[in-house]
Design an enzyme around this catalytic site. Structure first.
Site, PDB file in Angstrom:
ATOM      1  N   LYS A 246       0.990  -1.121   0.011  1.00 43.40           N
ATOM      2  CA  LYS A 246       0.017   0.122   0.031  1.00 43.40           C
ATOM      3  C   LYS A 246       0.770   1.186   0.085  1.00 43.40           C
ATOM      4  O   LYS A 246       1.765   1.312   0.801  1.00 43.40           O
ATOM      5  CB  LYS A 246      -0.985  -0.174   1.266  1.00 43.40           C
ATOM      6  CG  LYS A 246      -2.028   0.798   1.152  1.00 43.40           C
ATOM      7  CD  LYS A 246      -2.838   0.886   2.691  1.00 43.40           C
ATOM      8  CE  LYS A 246      -3.855   1.963   2.822  1.00 43.40           C
ATOM      9  NZ  LYS A 246      -4.666   1.721   3.819  1.00 43.40           N
TER      10      LYS A 246
ATOM     11  N   SER B  58      -9.723   1.676   3.010  1.00 46.97           N
ATOM     12  CA  SER B  58      -8.884   2.441   1.978  1.00 46.97           C
ATOM     13  C   SER B  58      -8.256   1.591   1.249  1.00 46.97           C
ATOM     14  O   SER B  58      -7.286   2.162   0.309  1.00 46.97           O
ATOM     15  CB  SER B  58      -8.320   3.510   2.990  1.00 46.97           C
ATOM     16  OG  SER B  58      -7.253   2.820   3.797  1.00 46.97           O
TER      17      SER B  58
ATOM     18  N   SER C 252      -9.948  -0.714   7.123  1.00 45.40           N
ATOM     19  CA  SER C 252      -9.106  -0.475   5.820  1.00 45.40           C
ATOM     20  C   SER C 252      -8.522  -1.729   5.153  1.00 45.40           C
ATOM     21  O   SER C 252      -8.147  -1.607   4.026  1.00 45.40           O
ATOM     22  CB  SER C 252      -8.287   0.650   5.846  1.00 45.40           C
ATOM     23  OG  SER C 252      -9.056   1.911   5.638  1.00 45.40           O
TER      24      SER C 252
END
Lengths: 484, 94
Positions: free
Chosen positions: A81, A156, A180
């Site tokens: 990420k 997210s 997330s």
């Protein structure tokens, strides 16, 4: 070989490599080809580091030839990420504020993956600074759900979930502040694990809400997620909240030992309200499967659950407004300034550098921390956090683990909730409590691996939670479910 | 609880050093209104001690090398004589 290399699990790929049927270069090349062919449609990545990945793959193959391989992640392609720092690679947090920033050091988790021989293939898309539930708040591109391009991948960590679901990496790292990792895992049909707060070092993660943030893995199976978790977990002197316990060792022991028969609680508050019928049905089947595995399943109550969302959307913006104060338009290679005074530069850079949701939460956080409102909002939220944590403590006196849905619905359509912040926030309702209480929580697909999903049959996840530092118990239950 | 006016949003944005474009304060005021209406549920929480956060594993405060200092400097837009340079903070009296 029975399957395309990119579709293998970590455990299967290791076996193929060990038996000489596959090299890391072949595996990494297959994944990079998949990324190249699907990036236009799925958009999972912000940066792809193909050259460095192939170099690392060759090094892994050389180690294997010389008999010095490093363990279960050696030569395995992993996506990261883009709010985790990888030295020499852009780290944007999907914000225009950091579009030109190149990380000057490795996050602790990245160092641990490298030491284990993992091959980093690139940085994945997210909601800006990890604020959002659909990856639609990214300032740097769109990510779509690989099972239906009209739907969101969740957020997210939507890029990481989409990458693993679409065979663009065998595993990925994400961060989980209010769901997330788990919510996008459920939306994309993969395993996603939020470890206990303090189990994994956050050094080198771009901070969002420091009392809630935790780094964790995505993978095709709970067993693979456990392998990645065991690699990145453990004490780090660079993170004062990092625990000195041996959580990683516990995981290895637990998976080797197999399953005990446990008492599993289902909190009644999670099954009331707006649970979509298909989610309720799938959850009922999950419950039945755990019973058939010999576990005792009972109903429990977490009476302060209804305070969770309000509590979270006070504490999280408050901490975010403080953490994001460091983006001053001077450091981190900011967007081009307009000159003027220092104060004018701050105002301009933050005005143009931050997206709408980020500004919304910074202003909300500034409000709840401001004089006159602090006690009514932030003070009350801190009390609520204690009440929510006590609910879990009391439940775990009666049961070993908790079983819940991950999300009230399956993945929603792109644009469906992007103009209504509160509707978007409600998609985190079942994941937020674990962050507030610091608990380990695993999201796993209800359907077996290999299930073909389609627009009218999107993935549905379920969640297992356990007391703090019982990460091994959570993962073991997940492995038992998927392998039964 | 409370209502948030456009002026209040502009004041908060100023405190947070965020320049708002035309119409942005009005939009944010509407959003905040909706969010605060939702989080008003927090009023129902009874008083409880505030939670302690984290494992609290502190280390000695000892000087040491952290990698990447030069690249961190490189991400800074301006430098002079080894110092990082920002626009003048205090007015000049020359």
């Amino acid at each position: 070989m029975s399957s395309e290399p990119r579709n293998l699990t970590i455990a299967e790929a290791q076996r193929e490599m060990r038996e000489g049927h596959l090299t890391s270069r072949e595996l990494v090349s297959a994944v990079l080809e998949r990324i190249a062919s699907r990036q236009g449609e799925v958009g999972a990545f912000i940066t792809v580091t193909a050259d460095a990945a192939l170099e690392a793959a060759d090094a892994a193959d050389a180690r294997r030839r010389s008999g010095s391989e490093r363990g279960p992640l050696d030569g395995i392609p992993v996506a990261i990420k883009d709010n985790l720092l990888v030295e020499g690679v852009r780290a944007t947090a999907a914000s225009k504020m950091l579009e030109g920033y190149v990380a000057s050091y490795d996050a602790t988790v990245i160092g641990r993956l490298r030491s284990a021989g993992a091959v980093l293939v690139g940085k994945t898309n997210l909601d800006e600074f990890a604020m959002g539930s659909s990856t639609e708040n990214s300032g740097l591109g769109v990510t779509r759900n690989p099972h239906d391009l009209d739907r969101v991948p969740g957020g997210s960590s939507g890029g990481s979930a989409a990458a693993v679901a679409d065979a663009q990496a065998l595993a990925a790292l994400g961060t989980d502040t209010g769901g997330s990792i788990r919510q996008p895992a459920a939306f994309c049909g993969v395993a996603g694990f939020k470890p206990t707060y303090g189990a994994v070092s956050r050094s080198g993660a771009i901070a969002l809400a420091s009392s809630l943030d935790q780094i964790g893995p995505f993978a095709k199976t709970a067993r693979d997620a456990a392998t990645v978790f065991a690699t990145i977990a453990g004490h780090d002197p660079l993170d004062a909240t990092s625990s000195k316990g041996n959580v990683a060792g516990d995981v290895a022991d637990a998976l080797a030992r197999g399953a005990d028969q446990l008492t599993i609680g289902i909190p009644r508050e999670y099954l009331s309200g707006d649970l979509a019928p298909e989610v309720a049905k799938a959850f009922e089947e999950v419950r039945a499967k755990f019973e058939s595995l010999g576990h005792k399943v009972v109903e429990v109550s977490l009476p302060h659950t209804n305070l969770s969302l309000a509590c979270y959307y006070i504490i999280q913006p408050a901490e975010a407004s403080s953490n994001l104060a460091r983006y001053d338009g001077i450091r981190y290679a900011p967007p081009a300034g307009t000159g003027g005074s220092l104060d004018e530069r701050y105002l301009h850079a933050r005005g143009v550098g931050f997206g709408a949701e980020t500004k919304r939460r910074i202003v909300l956080g500034t409000f709840v921390l401001s004089s006159g409102y602090y006690d009514a909002y932030y003070g009350k939220a801190q009390s609520a956090r204690t009440l929510i944590t006590r609910d879990f403590d009391e439940a775990f006196e009666k049961v070993d683990a908790l079983l819940t849905p991950v999300t009230p619905t399956t993945a929603f359509k792109r644009g469906e909730k992007s103009s209504d912040p509160v509707a978007m926030y409600l998609s985190d309702i079942f994941t937020i409590p674990a962050n507030l209480a610091g608990l380990p929580a695993l999201a796993l697909p209800a359907a077996p691996r290999g299930t073909e999903y389609a627009p009218d049959s999107m993935p549905i996840g379920f969640q297992i939670m356990a007391p703090k530092f019982a990460d091994a118990r959570v993962l073991r239950l997940g492995v038992q479910y998927e392998e039964a | 609880m409370s209502r948030v006016s456009e002026e209040e949003v502009s004041r908060l944005a100023g405190l947070a050093r965020i320049e708002l474009a035309d119409g942005e304060a009005a939009r944010l005021a509407g959003d905040l209104e909706n969010i605060l209406e939702h989080v008003a549920a927090i009023e129902a929480a009874s008083e409880a001690p505030r939670p302690a956060v984290g494992a609290g594993s502190f280390r000695e405060d000892e000087p040491g090398d952290r990698p990447g200092e030069s690249s961190a400097r490189g991400a800074f837009p301006d430098a002079e004589n080894g110092f990082l340079k920002v626009p003048r903070v205090l007015p000049s009296h020359e």
